[in-house]
Motif scaffolding. Structure first.
Motif, PDB file in Angstrom:
ATOM      1  N   GLU A   6       0.824  -1.205   0.000  1.00  0.00           N
ATOM      2  CA  GLU A   6       0.000   0.000   0.000  1.00  0.00           C
ATOM      3  C   GLU A   6       0.862   1.261   0.000  1.00  0.00           C
ATOM      4  N   LEU A   7       0.259   2.368  -0.415  1.00  0.00           N
ATOM      5  CA  LEU A   7       0.968   3.636  -0.535  1.00  0.00           C
ATOM      6  C   LEU A   7       1.284   4.239   0.828  1.00  0.00           C
ATOM      7  N   THR A   8       2.496   4.754   0.960  1.00  0.00           N
ATOM      8  CA  THR A   8       2.825   5.526   2.147  1.00  0.00           C
ATOM      9  C   THR A   8       2.249   6.933   1.987  1.00  0.00           C
ATOM     10  N   ASP A   9       2.259   7.698   3.068  1.00  0.00           N
ATOM     11  CA  ASP A   9       1.748   9.066   3.007  1.00  0.00           C
ATOM     12  C   ASP A   9       2.548   9.909   2.013  1.00  0.00           C
ATOM     13  N   ALA A  10       3.869   9.697   1.993  1.00  0.00           N
ATOM     14  CA  ALA A  10       4.718  10.470   1.076  1.00  0.00           C
ATOM     15  C   ALA A  10       4.411  10.119  -0.376  1.00  0.00           C
ATOM     16  N   GLU A  11       4.219   8.835  -0.659  1.00  0.00           N
ATOM     17  CA  GLU A  11       3.901   8.410  -2.020  1.00  0.00           C
ATOM     18  C   GLU A  11       2.539   8.947  -2.452  1.00  0.00           C
ATOM     19  N   TRP A  12       1.561   8.885  -1.566  1.00  0.00           N
ATOM     20  CA  TRP A  12       0.232   9.372  -1.906  1.00  0.00           C
ATOM     21  C   TRP A  12       0.245  10.876  -2.154  1.00  0.00           C
ATOM     22  N   GLU A  13       1.031  11.619  -1.388  1.00  0.00           N
ATOM     23  CA  GLU A  13       1.103  13.067  -1.580  1.00  0.00           C
ATOM     24  C   GLU A  13       1.611  13.418  -2.970  1.00  0.00           C
ATOM     25  N   VAL A  14       2.565  12.637  -3.473  1.00  0.00           N
ATOM     26  CA  VAL A  14       3.101  12.877  -4.813  1.00  0.00           C
ATOM     27  C   VAL A  14       2.085  12.488  -5.885  1.00  0.00           C
ATOM     28  N   LEU A  15       1.469  11.307  -5.741  1.00  0.00           N
ATOM     29  CA  LEU A  15       0.603  10.780  -6.792  1.00  0.00           C
ATOM     30  C   LEU A  15      -0.750  11.475  -6.842  1.00  0.00           C
ATOM     31  N   SER A  16      -1.255  11.920  -5.714  1.00  0.00           N
ATOM     32  CA  SER A  16      -2.595  12.522  -5.686  1.00  0.00           C
ATOM     33  C   SER A  16      -2.669  13.789  -6.519  1.00  0.00           C
ATOM     34  N   GLN A  17      -1.544  14.460  -6.703  1.00  0.00           N
ATOM     35  CA  GLN A  17      -1.547  15.715  -7.460  1.00  0.00           C
ATOM     36  C   GLN A  17      -1.823  15.498  -8.947  1.00  0.00           C
ATOM     37  N   ALA A  18      -1.624  14.258  -9.427  1.00  0.00           N
ATOM     38  CA  ALA A  18      -1.816  13.989 -10.852  1.00  0.00           C
ATOM     39  C   ALA A  18      -3.207  13.454 -11.167  1.00  0.00           C
ATOM     40  N   LEU A  19      -4.032  13.234 -10.148  1.00  0.00           N
ATOM     41  CA  LEU A  19      -5.377  12.720 -10.393  1.00  0.00           C
ATOM     42  C   LEU A  19      -6.228  13.785 -11.058  1.00  0.00           C
ATOM     43  N   SER A  20      -6.908  13.398 -12.129  1.00  0.00           N
ATOM     44  CA  SER A  20      -7.730  14.354 -12.880  1.00  0.00           C
ATOM     45  C   SER A  20      -9.160  14.348 -12.352  1.00  0.00           C
ATOM     46  N   GLY A  21      -9.861  15.425 -12.632  1.00  0.00           N
ATOM     47  CA  GLY A  21     -11.259  15.507 -12.250  1.00  0.00           C
ATOM     48  C   GLY A  21     -11.433  15.812 -10.769  1.00  0.00           C
ATOM     49  N   ARG A  22     -12.657  15.699 -10.316  1.00  0.00           N
ATOM     50  CA  ARG A  22     -12.990  15.988  -8.917  1.00  0.00           C
ATOM     51  C   ARG A  22     -12.457  14.871  -8.024  1.00  0.00           C
ATOM     52  N   PRO A  23     -11.660  15.197  -7.002  1.00  0.00           N
ATOM     53  CA  PRO A  23     -11.100  14.144  -6.149  1.00  0.00           C
ATOM     54  C   PRO A  23     -12.188  13.399  -5.381  1.00  0.00           C
ATOM     55  N   ARG A  24     -11.994  12.107  -5.228  1.00  0.00           N
ATOM     56  CA  ARG A  24     -12.931  11.266  -4.484  1.00  0.00           C
ATOM     57  C   ARG A  24     -12.290  10.874  -3.161  1.00  0.00           C
ATOM     58  N   LEU A  25     -13.118  10.633  -2.162  1.00  0.00           N
ATOM     59  CA  LEU A  25     -12.598  10.262  -0.850  1.00  0.00           C
ATOM     60  C   LEU A  25     -11.903   8.905  -0.883  1.00  0.00           C
ATOM     61  N   ASP A  26     -12.327   8.041  -1.835  1.00  0.00           N
ATOM     62  CA  ASP A  26     -11.778   6.677  -1.856  1.00  0.00           C
ATOM     63  C   ASP A  26     -10.657   6.501  -2.873  1.00  0.00           C
ATOM     64  N   ASP A  27     -10.144   7.592  -3.446  1.00  0.00           N
ATOM     65  CA  ASP A  27      -9.110   7.465  -4.479  1.00  0.00           C
ATOM     66  C   ASP A  27      -7.881   6.725  -3.957  1.00  0.00           C
ATOM     67  N   ARG A  28      -7.468   7.032  -2.738  1.00  0.00           N
ATOM     68  CA  ARG A  28      -6.291   6.363  -2.190  1.00  0.00           C
ATOM     69  C   ARG A  28      -6.560   4.893  -1.957  1.00  0.00           C
ATOM     70  N   VAL A  29      -7.739   4.565  -1.479  1.00  0.00           N
ATOM     71  CA  VAL A  29      -8.100   3.167  -1.248  1.00  0.00           C
ATOM     72  C   VAL A  29      -8.125   2.402  -2.569  1.00  0.00           C
ATOM     73  N   VAL A  30      -8.714   3.014  -3.591  1.00  0.00           N
ATOM     74  CA  VAL A  30      -8.794   2.374  -4.905  1.00  0.00           C
ATOM     75  C   VAL A  30      -7.399   2.172  -5.493  1.00  0.00           C
ATOM     76  N   LEU A  31      -6.550   3.190  -5.390  1.00  0.00           N
ATOM     77  CA  LEU A  31      -5.192   3.067  -5.923  1.00  0.00           C
ATOM     78  C   LEU A  31      -4.408   1.994  -5.172  1.00  0.00           C
ATOM     79  N   ASN A  32      -4.641   1.891  -3.866  1.00  0.00           N
ATOM     80  CA  ASN A  32      -4.016   0.810  -3.102  1.00  0.00           C
ATOM     81  C   ASN A  32      -4.466  -0.552  -3.610  1.00  0.00           C
ATOM     82  N   GLY A  33      -5.747  -0.674  -3.931  1.00  0.00           N
ATOM     83  CA  GLY A  33      -6.267  -1.937  -4.457  1.00  0.00           C
ATOM     84  C   GLY A  33      -5.673  -2.269  -5.815  1.00  0.00           C
ATOM     85  N   ILE A  34      -5.505  -1.268  -6.663  1.00  0.00           N
ATOM     86  CA  ILE A  34      -4.907  -1.486  -7.987  1.00  0.00           C
ATOM     87  C   ILE A  34      -3.460  -1.959  -7.838  1.00  0.00           C
ATOM     88  N   VAL A  35      -2.707  -1.291  -6.967  1.00  0.00           N
ATOM     89  CA  VAL A  35      -1.311  -1.676  -6.741  1.00  0.00           C
ATOM     90  C   VAL A  35      -1.242  -3.088  -6.171  1.00  0.00           C
TER      91      VAL A  35
END
Length: 282
Positions: A6-35
């Motif tokens: 799963e993503l660390t806080d530092a990794e999520w801070e970097v990757l979240s900036q590239a997400l397009s559209g309106r941010p969702r509350l579960d984006d980090r959870v979904v990205l963790n599932g994909i990884v």
């Protein structure tokens, strides 16, 4: 607590900036599932329920793959590294083959008069079955700068220029993206007149060993055969970084064995794995 894969806080801070559209509350959870899915090579239906419905994971993965979200994430970390002067522009090029699982076949073919899968979804048929080849160029620290997918039966030298064109490191502020390395290392599979001429024209130094048959042919022609190609044996030893890069990529089971039917999905999977090589360098 951060679970394995799963993503660390530092990794999520970097990757979240590239997400397009309106941010969702579960984006980090979904990205963790994909990884997690790509790390383990499991089926989408078998991803743990803590990451949400598998249909949501797959839909979000496809959407981000098609709209270039993962590509933007990779570009963002490359920009950060380049700004910090952290990219070693002594680059290495090579390819590796990934065996395609039986579930990777059967995707709808694209275009009119399409041939077999190799033209549509980067699948090539050989004696060993269906395979995909990853043609990749990495920096001097073994981090991918660009890659191209083809069928596993494609020759390395025929896609060299495509791989070089995949190098596009965007710079902060004005100016074009950097596309030209200082020097390139390649094995005998890239020893051809066309490739050497291409590199000379672009002013890129190269260390590529000459094949035995090419040396014999040049000597047979005598003076008209041209001069021997320069070769620095000590510099060539640094080409091992690309082998280490492939080794780290294939620690992701979803990369080592291809389960994705479409080119876009497998390309996104390789992009995500490449992204984590930049976030966690050697």
């Amino acid at each position: 607590m951060v679970r394995r894969h799963e993503l660390t806080d530092a990794e999520w801070e970097v990757l979240s900036q590239a997400l397009s559209g309106r941010p969702r509350l579960d984006d980090r959870v979904v990205l963790n599932g994909i990884v997690w899915k790509l790390r383990t090579g499991t089926a989408w239906r078998d991803v743990p329920a803590r990451y949400g419905p598998w249909q949501t994971l797959y839909t979000r993965f496809r959407r981000w793959a098609l709209d270039g979200t993962f590509t933007r994430m990779l570009a963002a970390v490359q920009v950060e590294a380049d700004t910090a002067g952290d990219i070693d522009w002594l680059v290495s090029v090579d390819s590796t083959v990934a065996r395609a699982h039986q579930h990777a076949a059967g995707a709808r073919k694209k275009g009119q008069g399409a041939g077999d899968e190799v033209h549509d979804h980067a699948l090539g048929r050989s004696r060993g079955g269906l395979t995909t080849k990853i043609h990749l160029v990495c920096d001097g620290r073994g981090r991918p700068l660009g890659f191209v997918l083809t069928g596993g039966n494609a020759a390395d030298c025929t896609h060299f220029e495509q791989v070089m064109d995949a190098i596009k490191v965007i710079r902060l502020g004005p100016g074009r993206p950097r596309t030209r390395p200082d020097h390139i290392l390649g094995d005998k599979g890239y020893s051809s007149r066309k490739i050497r001429a291409y590199l000379r024209k672009r002013g890129i130094g190269h260390t590529i060993p000459e094949r035995r048959d090419q040396r014999a042919n040049r000597r047979r022609k005598g003076r008209t055969g041209g001069r021997p190609c320069g070769f620095d044996k000590q510099l060539y030893k640094k080409r091992n970084v690309v082998e280490r890069c492939f080794n780290r990529l294939k620690q992701w089971r979803g990369i080592a064995t291809r389960y994705d039917k479409t080119r876009e999905s497998y390309e996104a999977a390789v992009t995500i794995a490449s992204l984590f090589l930049w976030l966690n360098p050697l």
